[in-house]
Design an enzyme around this catalytic site. Structure first.
Site, mmCIF file in Angstrom:
data_model
loop_
_atom_site.group_PDB
_atom_site.id
_atom_site.type_symbol
_atom_site.label_atom_id
_atom_site.label_comp_id
_atom_site.label_asym_id
_atom_site.label_seq_id
_atom_site.Cartn_x
_atom_site.Cartn_y
_atom_site.Cartn_z
ATOM 1 N N LYS A 190 0.887 -1.182 0.000
ATOM 2 C CA LYS A 190 0.000 0.000 0.000
ATOM 3 C C LYS A 190 0.914 1.218 0.000
ATOM 4 O O LYS A 190 1.428 1.637 1.039
ATOM 5 C CB LYS A 190 -0.880 -0.029 1.254
ATOM 6 C CG LYS A 190 -2.233 0.662 1.110
ATOM 7 C CD LYS A 190 -2.154 2.140 0.783
ATOM 8 C CE LYS A 190 -1.893 2.991 1.987
ATOM 9 N NZ LYS A 190 -1.645 4.416 1.648
ATOM 10 N N GLU A 265 9.170 1.785 11.290
ATOM 11 C CA GLU A 265 10.238 2.782 11.069
ATOM 12 C C GLU A 265 9.579 4.142 11.045
ATOM 13 O O GLU A 265 8.848 4.470 10.108
ATOM 14 C CB GLU A 265 10.964 2.495 9.761
ATOM 15 C CG GLU A 265 11.896 1.329 9.929
ATOM 16 C CD GLU A 265 12.751 1.073 8.726
ATOM 17 O OE1 GLU A 265 12.612 1.796 7.724
ATOM 18 O OE2 GLU A 265 13.552 0.140 8.802
ATOM 19 N N CYS A 299 13.623 11.021 7.165
ATOM 20 C CA CYS A 299 13.508 10.610 8.576
ATOM 21 C C CYS A 299 14.829 10.764 9.305
ATOM 22 O O CYS A 299 14.853 11.034 10.500
ATOM 23 C CB CYS A 299 13.027 9.176 8.657
ATOM 24 S SG CYS A 299 14.076 8.030 7.747
ATOM 25 N N GLU A 396 8.797 17.039 14.800
ATOM 26 C CA GLU A 396 9.368 16.727 13.496
ATOM 27 C C GLU A 396 8.717 17.624 12.443
ATOM 28 O O GLU A 396 7.531 17.484 12.152
ATOM 29 C CB GLU A 396 9.123 15.254 13.150
ATOM 30 C CG GLU A 396 9.832 14.819 11.881
ATOM 31 C CD GLU A 396 9.514 13.387 11.464
ATOM 32 O OE1 GLU A 396 8.341 12.980 11.549
ATOM 33 O OE2 GLU A 396 10.444 12.681 11.031
HETATM 34 P P1 NAD Z 1 2.202 8.689 7.354
HETATM 35 O O1 NAD Z 1 2.356 7.944 8.632
HETATM 36 O O2 NAD Z 1 1.197 9.765 7.281
HETATM 37 O O3 NAD Z 1 1.855 7.694 6.148
HETATM 38 C C1 NAD Z 1 2.672 6.598 5.831
HETATM 39 C C2 NAD Z 1 1.829 5.526 5.197
HETATM 40 O O4 NAD Z 1 0.901 5.043 6.156
HETATM 41 C C3 NAD Z 1 0.993 6.005 4.004
HETATM 42 O O5 NAD Z 1 0.977 4.988 3.020
HETATM 43 C C4 NAD Z 1 -0.390 6.174 4.625
HETATM 44 O O6 NAD Z 1 -1.432 6.045 3.701
HETATM 45 C C5 NAD Z 1 -0.402 5.042 5.621
HETATM 46 N N1 NAD Z 1 -1.358 5.184 6.720
HETATM 47 C C6 NAD Z 1 -1.821 6.320 7.282
HETATM 48 N N2 NAD Z 1 -2.709 6.018 8.260
HETATM 49 C C7 NAD Z 1 -2.799 4.661 8.322
HETATM 50 C C8 NAD Z 1 -3.536 3.751 9.106
HETATM 51 N N3 NAD Z 1 -4.380 4.156 10.036
HETATM 52 N N4 NAD Z 1 -3.368 2.435 8.882
HETATM 53 C C9 NAD Z 1 -2.513 1.984 7.949
HETATM 54 N N5 NAD Z 1 -1.805 2.803 7.146
HETATM 55 C C10 NAD Z 1 -1.927 4.126 7.343
HETATM 56 O O7 NAD Z 1 3.667 9.221 6.990
HETATM 57 P P2 NAD Z 1 4.070 10.176 5.769
HETATM 58 O O8 NAD Z 1 3.637 11.550 6.110
HETATM 59 O O9 NAD Z 1 3.656 9.550 4.487
HETATM 60 O O10 NAD Z 1 5.675 10.073 5.829
HETATM 61 C C11 NAD Z 1 6.476 10.886 6.588
HETATM 62 C C12 NAD Z 1 6.864 10.198 7.897
HETATM 63 O O11 NAD Z 1 7.576 8.997 7.641
HETATM 64 C C13 NAD Z 1 7.807 11.038 8.745
HETATM 65 O O12 NAD Z 1 7.405 10.997 10.096
HETATM 66 C C14 NAD Z 1 9.147 10.347 8.571
HETATM 67 O O13 NAD Z 1 10.068 10.556 9.612
HETATM 68 C C15 NAD Z 1 8.718 8.929 8.473
HETATM 69 N N6 NAD Z 1 9.780 8.114 7.846
HETATM 70 C C16 NAD Z 1 10.499 7.249 8.631
HETATM 71 C C17 NAD Z 1 11.525 6.494 8.079
HETATM 72 C C18 NAD Z 1 12.366 5.561 8.924
HETATM 73 O O14 NAD Z 1 13.047 4.725 8.358
HETATM 74 N N7 NAD Z 1 12.330 5.664 10.243
HETATM 75 C C19 NAD Z 1 11.804 6.616 6.711
HETATM 76 C C20 NAD Z 1 11.043 7.501 5.944
HETATM 77 C C21 NAD Z 1 10.026 8.239 6.521
#
Ligand code: NAD
Length: 503
Positions: A190, A265, A299, A396
């Site tokens: 997804k 992550e 991240c 963040e």
């Molecule tokens: P997000 O959490 O909003 O979304 C990530 C994914 O989760 C998307 O595909 C979204 O549709 C899905 N999602 C959202 N709500 C959900 C739910 N209730 N159930 C299942 N899936 C759901 O994150 P974002 O804004 O897309 O990405 C940015 C974030 O990702 C930042 O906080 C960043 O630090 C983090 N990030 C972490 C790493 C790492 O390796 N630690 C790497 C890249 C990004």
């Protein structure tokens, strides 16, 4: 023709097919419309609609999970060398279409071509690296005891869900999907709703490389619909998730009833600590690179600069000069260093911190402004005179925004560095070896680099502590997540078995 015009023309060619058909879900090797209709993906460069995207909801996830479940036994049992060959062909397919992937990624996410041109190749590296691990992934140990020969082996856990974010979405998807496939798992992916283009390219490449139908399925849609349904699906045994910390909590809750294994992550508010004795020229380059590259939407970005008082004034002055020189522009222009932010929602969030910084009493030393109204562009921003209890130091922001916080002593630096809910990465700049050893020992982070920017080496563990995540990727750690340990004990002879109910 300039390189920018050339890239725009090429992108136009690559996008033509999506304009006609939109992006469908891909389930069991076939294009499938979304049960929820369609949504649109928007380019942050000029706010134009790129194309329609299938809106996947719970029924689509169910069909995809069933397909992944049906494909699992044959993929699990495929001889390792054959699985390896397919994964190597996926890597070759990615390399062959690297330009298309990079251009689509830039247009969908706003990331600069300068960095994305390598992201596709890093995706190929992920496939090659895990292809090389396939043959030994199932190996175990012999643990002989007086009465038994105990043997362990690893078996793939089953169909898994992979949920990815919008920052460098192609590279992050391959990082999760490559080890899952190498382990022998099947996958329902997804992708983030804001960046669906390259997930489509990946599944196409994988199928062309010979991945059997149903082994990798892609369902587009939103988190609360398709994402939630994936976490709740009983046939899905584990969820590999990359995204925000608060979404990570939801992933855990949603998977509780089906006892999901989760790998999370999550976010970061990573410190870079610059001591007076450091090589300040190199530290300056690394500080700038680790917050302003990839639009700061990273991240592992070093979003908090902790700089020692004796060098602070000069270091910040040099920083301001360099930050003001960062080239913001069209992401397809190879000279661009920072492109537009991913979406209106994220743009509003990032720019809200410009006021928050001033209200909290920090100084906006560079940037703090938006650029034009055509897309979601902001000026690379530096806040100085900050304290660690300010929101700009605790939350963040996930944009090209750096918060500089002064410190005097090593103890103070350590206290500030650890005083955050997050613990993903830390960067330490010092030429004092014992200080580096002492400091890294106490720094609360899953990954630390000393006198270096973040340099990823695939066999090393990647992941965070505290609110930055649970679990590790990389090397054998990835297989620990996607596989189960199995133990079998073979009796070495007629050892005594306690007799119950015997006369
Ligand atoms: P997000 O959490 O909003 O979304 C990530 C994914 O989760 C998307 O595909 C979204 O549709 C899905 N999602 C959202 N709500 C959900 C739910 N209730 N159930 C299942 N899936 C759901 O994150 P974002 O804004 O897309 O990405 C940015 C974030 O990702 C930042 O906080 C960043 O630090 C983090 N990030 C972490 C790493 C790492 O390796 N630690 C790497 C890249 C990004």
């Amino acid at each position: 023709m300039s390189k920018l015009d050339d890239n725009i023309a090429k992108l136009d060619g690559y996008l033509a097919r999506f304009r006609d058909t939109g992006i469908r879900n891909r389930i069991a090797g076939a294009d499938v419309a979304g049960a929820g209709g369609v949504f649109q993906t928007i380019s942050p460069v000029d706010k134009s609609v790129i194309c329609d995207v299938a809106l996947g909801t719970a029924p689509d996830i169910d069909v995809a999970a069933q397909a992944a479940n049906a494909a699992f036994p044959a993929w699990r049992d495929l001889p390792a060398p054959e699985r390896k060959r397919i994964l190597v062909r996926v890597a070759e397919g990615i390399e062959a279409r690297a330009e298309e992937i990079a251009l689509c990624e830039c247009w969908d996410t706003g990331q600069a071509f300068k960095f994305m041109s390598k992201a596709a190749l890093r995706g190929a590296e992920n496939f090659r690296y895990f292809a090389d691990q396939v043959v030994q992934a199932r190996d175990g140990q012999h643990l002989k005891s007086p009465t038994l020969m105990n043997v362990t082996s690893r078996v793939p856990i089953g169909p898994v869900g992979v949920i990815t974010p919008w920052n460098t979405p192609f590279m992050l998807s391959t990082w999760k999907i490559a080890p899952a496939l190498a382990a022998g798992c099947t996958v329902v992916h997804k992708p983030a709703e804001a960046s669906p283009l390259t997930a489509r390219l990946l599944v196409e490449i994988a199928e062309e490389a010979g991945l059997p139908p149903g082994v990798l399925n892609t369902v587009n849609g939103f988190g609360e619909g398709a994402g939630k349904a994936l976490c709740e699906h009983p046939k899905i045994r584990a969820i590999a998730f990359v995204g925000e910390s608060k979404t990570g909590s939801l992933i855990t809750k949603q998977g509780a009833d089906t006892l999901k294994r989760n790998h999370l992550e999550l976010g970061g508010k990573n410190p870079v600590i610059v001591f007076e004795d450091a090589d300040l020229d190199r530290a300056l380059d690394a500080v700038i690179f680790m917050i302003y590259s990839i639009n700061g939407e990273r991240c592992t970005s070093s979003s908090r600069l902790l700089v020692q008082e004796g060098v602070r004034e000069d270091f910040e002055a040099r920083l301001v000069e360099r930050v003001n020189n960062i080239r913001v522009g069209h992401p397809l222009d190879p000279a661009t260093e920072v492109g537009p932010l991913i979406s209106e929602e994220h743009f509003t969030k990032v720019t809200s911190y410009f006021d928050i910084a001033e209200q909290d009493g920090a100084t906006v030393a560079a940037g703090g402004e938006t650029i034009g109204s055509e897309g979601y562009f902001v000026r690379p921003t530096l806040f100085t005179g900050a304290r660690n209890d300010m929101r700009i130091a605790q939350e963040e922001i996930f944009g090209p925004v750096l918060t500089s916080i002064p410190f005097s002593t090593e103890d103070e630096a350590l206290h500030i560095a650890n005083d955050t809910p997050y613990g993903l990465t830390g960067y330490v700049w010092t030429n004092d070896l014992t200080r580096a050893l002492r400091f890294t020992d106490k720094l609360e982070a899953g990954m630390i680099w000393v006198n270096s920017e973040n340099v990823r080496h695939l066999p090393t563990p990647f992941g965070g502590v505290k609110a930055s995540g649970i679990g590790r990727d990389g090397g054998d750690w990835s297989f620990e997540f996607y596989m189960e340990q199995k133990h079998v004990g073979f009796a070495l002879g007629p050892h005594k078995i306690t007799k119950l109910g015997a006369l």
